[in-house]
Write a protein that holds these residues in place. Structure first.
Motif, PDB file in Angstrom:
ATOM      1  N   UNK A  91       0.846  -1.184   0.000  1.00 15.16           N
ATOM      2  CA  UNK A  91       0.000   0.000   0.000  1.00 15.16           C
ATOM      3  C   UNK A  91       0.889   1.244   0.000  1.00 15.16           C
ATOM      4  N   UNK A  92       0.450   2.249  -0.736  1.00 14.16           N
ATOM      5  CA  UNK A  92       1.202   3.500  -0.845  1.00 14.16           C
ATOM      6  C   UNK A  92       0.312   4.652  -0.402  1.00 14.16           C
ATOM      7  N   UNK A  93       0.805   5.420   0.574  1.00 15.13           N
ATOM      8  CA  UNK A  93       0.077   6.574   1.096  1.00 15.13           C
ATOM      9  C   UNK A  93       0.418   7.795   0.250  1.00 15.13           C
ATOM     10  N   UNK A  94      -0.595   8.350  -0.407  1.00 13.29           N
ATOM     11  CA  UNK A  94      -0.400   9.449  -1.351  1.00 13.29           C
ATOM     12  C   UNK A  94      -0.767  10.787  -0.718  1.00 13.29           C
ATOM     13  N   UNK A  95       0.208  11.661  -0.655  1.00 12.97           N
ATOM     14  CA  UNK A  95      -0.011  13.071  -0.326  1.00 12.97           C
ATOM     15  C   UNK A  95       1.176  13.833  -0.897  1.00 12.97           C
ATOM     16  N   UNK A  96       0.993  14.517  -2.012  1.00 13.56           N
ATOM     17  CA  UNK A  96       2.124  15.115  -2.728  1.00 13.56           C
ATOM     18  C   UNK A  96       2.798  16.210  -1.922  1.00 13.56           C
ATOM     19  N   UNK A  97       2.061  16.926  -1.085  1.00 13.49           N
ATOM     20  CA  UNK A  97       2.684  17.987  -0.284  1.00 13.49           C
ATOM     21  C   UNK A  97       3.793  17.407   0.589  1.00 13.49           C
ATOM     22  N   UNK A  98       3.539  16.248   1.192  1.00  9.46           N
ATOM     23  CA  UNK A  98       4.521  15.649   2.086  1.00  9.46           C
ATOM     24  C   UNK A  98       5.558  14.783   1.376  1.00  9.46           C
ATOM     25  N   UNK A  99       5.180  14.139   0.282  1.00  9.55           N
ATOM     26  CA  UNK A  99       6.047  13.080  -0.255  1.00  9.55           C
ATOM     27  C   UNK A  99       6.571  13.301  -1.666  1.00  9.55           C
ATOM     28  N   UNK A 100       6.060  14.278  -2.383  1.00  7.57           N
ATOM     29  CA  UNK A 100       6.613  14.542  -3.717  1.00  7.57           C
ATOM     30  C   UNK A 100       7.735  15.569  -3.578  1.00  7.57           C
ATOM     31  N   UNK A 101       8.890  15.066  -3.127  1.00 11.83           N
ATOM     32  CA  UNK A 101      10.048  15.918  -2.865  1.00 11.83           C
ATOM     33  C   UNK A 101      11.291  15.275  -3.469  1.00 11.83           C
ATOM     34  N   UNK A 102      12.366  16.051  -3.641  1.00  6.68           N
ATOM     35  CA  UNK A 102      13.558  15.507  -4.316  1.00  6.68           C
ATOM     36  C   UNK A 102      14.233  14.364  -3.570  1.00  6.68           C
ATOM     37  N   UNK A 103      14.129  14.359  -2.238  1.00  7.73           N
ATOM     38  CA  UNK A 103      14.752  13.302  -1.429  1.00  7.73           C
ATOM     39  C   UNK A 103      13.735  12.745  -0.444  1.00  7.73           C
ATOM     40  N   UNK A 104      13.997  11.545   0.052  1.00  8.95           N
ATOM     41  CA  UNK A 104      13.068  10.923   0.992  1.00  8.95           C
ATOM     42  C   UNK A 104      13.107  11.602   2.352  1.00  8.95           C
ATOM     43  N   UNK A 105      14.315  11.938   2.833  1.00  7.20           N
ATOM     44  CA  UNK A 105      14.482  12.463   4.187  1.00  7.20           C
ATOM     45  C   UNK A 105      15.277  13.766   4.156  1.00  7.20           C
ATOM     46  N   UNK A 106      15.411  14.339   5.352  1.00  2.94           N
ATOM     47  CA  UNK A 106      16.259  15.512   5.496  1.00  2.94           C
ATOM     48  C   UNK A 106      15.529  16.825   5.334  1.00  2.94           C
ATOM     49  N   UNK A 107      14.199  16.819   5.488  1.00  2.00           N
ATOM     50  CA  UNK A 107      13.403  18.039   5.335  1.00  2.00           C
ATOM     51  C   UNK A 107      13.072  18.633   6.702  1.00  2.00           C
ATOM     52  N   UNK A 108      12.811  19.922   6.724  1.00  2.00           N
ATOM     53  CA  UNK A 108      12.585  20.628   7.992  1.00  2.00           C
ATOM     54  C   UNK A 108      11.370  20.076   8.733  1.00  2.00           C
ATOM     55  N   UNK A 109      10.410  19.508   8.009  1.00  2.00           N
ATOM     56  CA  UNK A 109       9.169  19.044   8.614  1.00  2.00           C
ATOM     57  C   UNK A 109       9.051  17.522   8.626  1.00  2.00           C
ATOM     58  N   UNK A 110      10.184  16.816   8.705  1.00  2.00           N
ATOM     59  CA  UNK A 110      10.129  15.348   8.713  1.00  2.00           C
ATOM     60  C   UNK A 110       9.262  14.815   9.851  1.00  2.00           C
ATOM     61  N   UNK A 111       9.300  15.451  11.001  1.00  2.00           N
ATOM     62  CA  UNK A 111       8.456  15.007  12.112  1.00  2.00           C
ATOM     63  C   UNK A 111       6.988  15.030  11.733  1.00  2.00           C
ATOM     64  N   UNK A 112       6.553  16.123  11.128  1.00  2.00           N
ATOM     65  CA  UNK A 112       5.156  16.243  10.699  1.00  2.00           C
ATOM     66  C   UNK A 112       4.839  15.264   9.576  1.00  2.00           C
ATOM     67  N   UNK A 113       5.752  15.099   8.628  1.00  2.00           N
ATOM     68  CA  UNK A 113       5.525  14.207   7.489  1.00  2.00           C
ATOM     69  C   UNK A 113       5.268  12.778   7.960  1.00  2.00           C
ATOM     70  N   UNK A 114       6.086  12.316   8.911  1.00  2.00           N
ATOM     71  CA  UNK A 114       5.939  10.920   9.335  1.00  2.00           C
ATOM     72  C   UNK A 114       4.869  10.747  10.398  1.00  2.00           C
ATOM     73  N   UNK A 115       4.504  11.820  11.094  1.00  2.00           N
ATOM     74  CA  UNK A 115       3.312  11.762  11.945  1.00  2.00           C
ATOM     75  C   UNK A 115       2.078  11.556  11.068  1.00  2.00           C
ATOM     76  N   UNK A 116       2.008  12.297   9.978  1.00  2.00           N
ATOM     77  CA  UNK A 116       0.912  12.129   9.018  1.00  2.00           C
ATOM     78  C   UNK A 116       0.901  10.698   8.475  1.00  2.00           C
TER      79      UNK A 116
END
Length: 481
Positions: A91-116
């Motif tokens: 299963x793939x969780x789709x939300x482009x705001x959180x996951x359509x980014x150049x890299x998987x990790x290392x973003x300022x809002x990683x805590x929020x992204x993975x809470x979502x």
């Protein structure tokens, strides 16, 4: 299907869809191995739908659900797409705001992204009408799924009997945050604070350890090491408190992907019964990187993230004299700390006919290097499991490793007794450059003894690093819950 046991893996990455390292390898291989080991198990995996997931994979997906995830004051779109591959439903969780980014990790809002992601993964179960017997969450990015399950969903009948496992792949990365975002980002209340509080901050990994029914890590030795101050990165107290939950199960490697007999990306296929064919790969690599084409000298390789805990400080301390004194070639592949990149680039300039420093990471090139390598160095200060030593062994390289974590569990020191070979590499315990040099010399000396070399290589290449045994251990753990 009624009597089938249902297991859901939750993790931030999985091969071949999107991955950056060992977690992705495990999430791509272990579910398939468990499905193959027991036909009475329904195995599924959920991960984010990153921008890195190719159109070829997207074309095979079907939409399963669309809903809103409530995360504190946010109302967020969530699409769920599925794909069936090798006995496993992904299963793939789709939300482009959180996951359509150049890299998987290392973003300022990683805590929020993975809470979502964690909230969406738990919410998803009701929308697809799938309630697993076991939820198996991996590393800090998936930790909140177990916290949310315990703190927000247990009163719902379909969720109350779900058992949980949390696997620590690398304890160094724990998901630490300031308490100022407890409510606003993680949607946890003051009543939940004690679950995630540790050493004065939010620690998501600690929360998962407390909430899980079982905690595993990726090798038996590492399970013991992380209960000590030296290895635990501050979590030793909570792990000692929860030691009855803790167990170590050694990772395996994908025997289909890492197969010297069938890998189309190497110059010449070979096996334990045709080891001499390996040396065509050595010539091909020497030609590719511009080293003298010599089959009569061993190629030593290092394929690693260039970081101090990988033992790079030991290598840099002893390698200049090694290259000056021994007839060998050295190939380094990796990226990381600038100090090490610069060192190896300068080492190549000092020994242009003996050293190649390839400061990049390319999985296909790594496979070609594994296939050409005679001696593989991996002197890590700490190593939860390590896959590189297993891959190198599969491709007929002699590993030189330090006795820590999964390196200790997978590589045993070579010796001969009454004509019988024991062990599958050269190992050492003391974290010391002179000791690493001595064991590297031992491996080089053995390589130059062709009869002993061929006997040891056959032993190394037939050591079982597949997922079969490990999958059975995981099934035993699930059954115990």
């Amino acid at each position: 299907m009624k009597n089938m046991k249902k297991i859901l893996f939750i993790g931030a990455e999985a091969m071949p869809f999107a991955a950056t390292g060992g977690l992705g390898d495990v999430m791509g291989s272990l579910p398939t191995a468990i499905s193959a080991a027991d036909e009475n198990v329904d195995v599924r995996v959920v991960m984010p739908l990153y921008g890195a997931v190719s159109e070829a994979w997207r074309a095979q997906m079907k939409q399963e659900a669309v809903f809103e995830v409530n995360l504190c004051w946010r109302r967020l779109y969530c699409g769920v797409f599925s794909l069936y591959k090798d006995g496993v439903t992904y299963y793939f969780i789709d939300n482009e705001y959180y996951f359509k980014r150049p890299t998987l990790y290392g973003h300022f809002d990683d805590g929020e992204r993975y809470a979502y992601f964690c909230k969406a993964a738990i919410d998803m179960l009701g929308y697809i009408d799938y309630y697993p017997d076991i939820i198996h969450a991996h590393d800090w990015q998936a930790a909140l799924s177990l916290v949310y399950l315990d703190r927000k969903y247990r009163q719902i009948e379909e969720y109350e009997r779900i058992k949980t496992v949390f696997t620590i792949h690398n304890i160094e990365y724990q998901g630490k945050y300031d308490f100022s975002i407890l409510h606003d980002v993680f949607e946890l209340s003051d009543w939940d604070r004690h679950v995630v509080e540790y050493n004065g901050c939010i620690n998501l990994m600690k929360g998962a350890i407390v909430c899980a029914n079982a905690v595993s890590t990726v090798s038996p030795r590492y399970a013991e090491e992380i209960k000590t101050y030296e290895y635990a990165h501050g979590l030793n107290d909570i792990l000692c408190e929860n030691s009855s939950k803790l167990r170590g199960i050694l990772n395996g490697i994908d025997y289909v992907f890492y197969d010297p007999e069938s890998n189309k990306g190497i110059a010449k296929n070979f096996s334990a019964d045709s080891i001499y064919d390996k040396y065509e790969n050595k010539t091909a690599l020497q030609r590719e990187v511009g080293l003298p084409e010599r089959k009569d000298v061993p190629i030593i390789s290092v394929i690693s993230r260039l970081a101090s805990h990988k033992g790079l400080d030991l290598i840099t301390e002893m390698v200049y004299n090694l290259m000056s004194e021994r007839d060998v070639q050295l190939v380094i592949l990796g990226k990381g700390e600038a100090t090490y990149e610069s060192f190896f680039e300068n080492l190549e300039k000092a020994f242009p006919d003996k050293v190649r420093a390839l400061m990049t990471y390319d999985r296909d090139l790594a496979n070609r290097i594994y296939a050409a390598t005679d001696i593989f160095l991996m002197p890590s200060k700490s190593e939860p499991c390590g896959l590189s030593q297993m891959i190198a062994s599969r491709y007929g390289a002699i590993p030189v490793t330090r006795e820590t974590g999964g390196l200790y569990d997978s590589i045993k020191s070579y010796y001969e007794k009454d004509g019988e070979i024991f062990g599958n590499g050269f190992t050492f315990y003391d974290y010391s450059a002179p000791v690493l040099r001595r064991r590297t010399d031992d491996a080089i000396d053995l390589w130059y003894d062709e009869e002993k070399r061929m006997a040891l290589l056959k032993k190394i290449m037939t050591t079982d690093f597949s997922w079969k045994a490990s999958a059975l251990r995981y099934l035993e753990m699930y059954a115990s819950l």
